[in-house]
Write an enzyme that holds these catalytic residues in place. Structure first.
Site, PDB file in Angstrom:
ATOM      1  CE  LYS A  54       9.220 -32.345  -8.136  1.00  0.00           C
ATOM      2  NZ  LYS A  54       9.935 -31.085  -7.946  1.00  0.00           N
ATOM      3  CD  GLN A  67      12.149 -29.031 -10.104  1.00  0.00           C
ATOM      4  OE1 GLN A  67      11.063 -29.581 -10.008  1.00  0.00           O
ATOM      5  NE2 GLN A  67      13.145 -29.272  -9.268  1.00  0.00           N
ATOM      6  CG  ASP A 117       7.495 -26.976  -3.954  1.00  0.00           C
ATOM      7  OD1 ASP A 117       7.518 -28.180  -3.642  1.00  0.00           O
ATOM      8  OD2 ASP A 117       8.084 -26.506  -4.942  1.00  0.00           O
TER       9      ASP A 117
END
Ligand code: NDP
Length: 289
Positions: free
Chosen positions: A53, A97, A120
């Site tokens: 990422k 994460q 997200d």
């Protein structure tokens, strides 16, 4: 092999190029979008995802702000960091994460992220906006899966879609997205009766189960489009695990009209959509069209 291979790497590369062009346009206007990635602990798979990422964020010209915290970090410490990032004007997107260590409540952390920076798409505000079709930020994996579907079939209206899996991060948002495309949607899960028969009804079959090759060729309607979200690591004698999806690829590719491989299907789309969501968040936060 009969089915067309849906090349996630190629579609993702095209999306990253489009994102890079948008970033360059924003930079000319004095805005450099920034993505903050927060990693708690030493989980090996999470470290690999975060490295990817960060690299891809930088590659498209955005700022990457990494926060690595030890595994014994308290929930209060993590919430304090998120509060700081919420108010940091250089941060357009915040990604925590998952999974988090057990002393931390995932839901409390996800709810603490400013919804306008929740790239997200897991905050209840964004979940609600997706469910009501009123905008918001869409979770990356389902969004990437939809883009792959659209790369082979632009108009999905009226098609029978079956999603196997009902998680908050894949199955449920995928169902909302396909409803938004006017599909007739069925969601299967571990308590569904006769899953093979349910799957055989599907013009579009999305597998998000986490069970290696559970979906067999005989479960697939001839000419269906199959999107395999699953990533399963199978131990091998050579040591390095083999990656397989939730769909028995060799069998399914003899029946379907189009199918994603694992690896190289949905996986590359997830990060590309994260970059897309971050640019979109940067624009929206500044009121740019
Ligand atoms: P979860 O474990 O959260 O959800 C799995 C879902 O599958 C649940 O709804 C569960 O049903 C259902 N399920 C489990 N076993 C069966 C069964 N035997 N028959 C029918 N349904 C079953 O997984 P995720 O949604 O997070 O992930 C699914 C897969 O996608 C995993 O392999 C994951 O690694 C992969 N993934 C890939 C990503 C990518 O970028 N490509 C990103 C995210 C995930 P129930 O609710 O009843 O328990």
């Amino acid at each position: 092999m009969r089915a067309q291979l849906i090349d996630g790497k190629a579609v993702a590369a095209k999306l990253r190029m489009a994102v890079a062009a948008e970033v360059s346009d924003l930079v000319k206007r004095g805005v450099k979008p920034g993505l903050a990635v927060v990693l708690v602990g030493e989980d090996v798979a999470s470290q690999v995802y975060v490295r990817s990422k960060v690299k891809q964020t930088v590659d498209v010209g955005m700022a990457s702000l990494e926060h690595r915290l030890p595994a014994d970090t308290s929930e209060a410490t993590l919430l304090a960091l998120i509060e700081r990032l919420n108010h940091d004007s250089e941060v357009d997107g915040i990604l925590v994460q998952l999974p988090l260590p057990e002393q931390i409540d995932d839901n409390r952390v996800l709810r603490a992220i400013d919804p306008s920076k929740d790239v997200d798409g897991f905050h209840p505000i964004n979940v609600g906006q997706l469910a009501t079709g009123t905008g918001g930020i869409v979770p990356c994996t389902p969004l990437g899966s939809l883009l792959l579907l659209k790369s082979v079939c632009n108009n999905l209206a009226g098609l029978d879609a079956v999603i196997v899996g009902r998680s908050n991060i894949v199955g449920k948002p995928m169902a909302q997205l396909l409803l938004g495309e006017s599909c007739t949607v069925t969601v299967g899960h571990s308590r569904s009766r006769d899953l093979p028969a349910i799957c055989r009804r599907a013009d579009i079959l999305v597998a998000a189960v986490g069970r290696p090759e559970i979906i067999r060729g005989a479960w697939i309607k001839p000419d269906a489009i199959v999107i395999d979200v699953g990533i399963n690591r199978i131990p091998t004698a050579a040591g390095k695990p083999r990656l397989v999806g939730d769909v028995a690829f060799a069998e399914a590719s003899e029946v379907a009209s189009a199918i994603t491989p694992v690896p190289g299907g949905v996986g590359p789309m997830t990060i590309a959509c994260l970059l897309r969501n971050t640019v979109e968040a940067a624009r929206r936060r500044r009121g740019l069209a």
